[in-house]
Design an enzyme around this catalytic site. Sequence first.
Site, PDB file in Angstrom:
ATOM      1  N   CYS A  92       0.867  -1.176   0.000  1.00 55.80           N
ATOM      2  CA  CYS A  92       0.000   0.000   0.000  1.00 55.80           C
ATOM      3  C   CYS A  92       0.901   1.222   0.000  1.00 55.80           C
ATOM      4  O   CYS A  92       1.657   1.447   0.954  1.00 55.80           O
ATOM      5  CB  CYS A  92      -0.915   0.002   1.210  1.00 55.80           C
ATOM      6  SG  CYS A  92      -1.897   1.513   1.365  1.00 55.80           S
ATOM      7  N   CYS A 253      -5.227   6.221  -2.905  1.00 54.78           N
ATOM      8  CA  CYS A 253      -4.530   4.941  -3.053  1.00 54.78           C
ATOM      9  C   CYS A 253      -3.168   5.249  -3.642  1.00 54.78           C
ATOM     10  O   CYS A 253      -3.074   5.789  -4.745  1.00 54.78           O
ATOM     11  CB  CYS A 253      -5.315   3.996  -3.958  1.00 54.78           C
ATOM     12  SG  CYS A 253      -4.433   2.453  -4.336  1.00 54.78           S
TER      13      CYS A 253
END
Length: 315
Positions: A92, A253
Site C-alpha cells: 500500500c 490509493c
Amino acid sequence: MTAVATSTLHVTKGHGTQNDFVLLDDRSGTIDLSTELVRELADRRGGLGGDGVIRVIGTEHLPEGAAVLAEEPGAQWFMDYRNGDGSVAEMCGNGVRVFAAFLERLGLWDPEQSELALGTRAGVKRVRRVAVPAGIGDDVWYAVDMGRWLLPGGDAASARGADAEVLVVGVDDARPGLSVDLGNPHVVLALQDETELAAADLTRAPQVMPVPPNGTNVELVLPLGEKRATDGTLVGRVRMRVHERGVGETRSCGTGACAAALAVRTWAGAGAPDVWLVEVPGGTVRVTVLPSGHVELAGPAVLVATADVDLSALR
C-alpha cells in the site's frame, strides 16, 4: 510465533491523503492478527475505522521475511498490511509512508540519519523525508521508491493504450482500461470530464474484462494537462478516483496514484512528463518515473490519535 491473549490492544490511527489505517506495534509478533480482528478494527461503526490495518513486526518473525532479509539484511521491520475486509495485501503506497511515520514516532527510525529500508510482500521499499512542494499545505512529506512497474499487456497494450474493458456503474458503456502492475494489480481508465468522474458509482466494484484472477484495483482518471514548474521541470497533472479491491472506494490509493500517472504517461506518448501531481479526494501526491525503471511516490503521512481498544467490546 506464540500469540498472547490480551483484553486490550493499543493502537494508533493514521492516514496518508485520507487513506486511513489502524496501526499496531507488534515488534515481537505476539498478536494473533486474525481476519476477524482486522475486520473489527477497520469497521467504521463498531471499531476504530480504517481502509486497512498495518502491523509493525520484526521481519524475522514472518515467513515472507526470509526473502526480504536475503534482499536487504537491514530491512529490520516488515509492514504487514491487511485490507479492511481482512485479506492480506502485497503493498500500500500510502500505507508505507504512514508506516514510516509510525516507526519514526516509535523511535525505530531517524529520517535525519538514514533512509528507511522496510519489508513488504512486494519486496523491500525505501523511504526518505523530502521537502513539501510549493503551494501544497502539508507539513511533512515522505518519498517511497515503489520499485519496478510494468504493463502486464506488454508492448501491444502500450501501443493500443488498453488491454481490458471496464464497466463502471454510472458511466455509459464499457471503457478501455490499461493494466499496470506495481506489486499489486491495477486497471486504469480515462473519463471525459468532471461530470463523468463525479457520476461514477464506486459503491459497487467495477466489472473488468477479462476478469483478473486475483481481483484488481480500478482507477478512474481525468488528465488535466502539463505545465512547467519554477525549476523548469515539466509536470503533468491528473485527477483520480479509485475502487480498491477488498475495500471499496477510498479517499486515496498510493499505488493507484502511481498506476494512474503511468497510464496517462503511456497514453501521452513520447515527450510525456516523468513527474506527475495526482489529485485524489484526500489530497495530492507526486509520482516520479525514475531512470532505473522504478517509480517514486511522495506525499504526506499524518498520525492523528492513539487508543486502547477493549477487544471484548468489538465482538
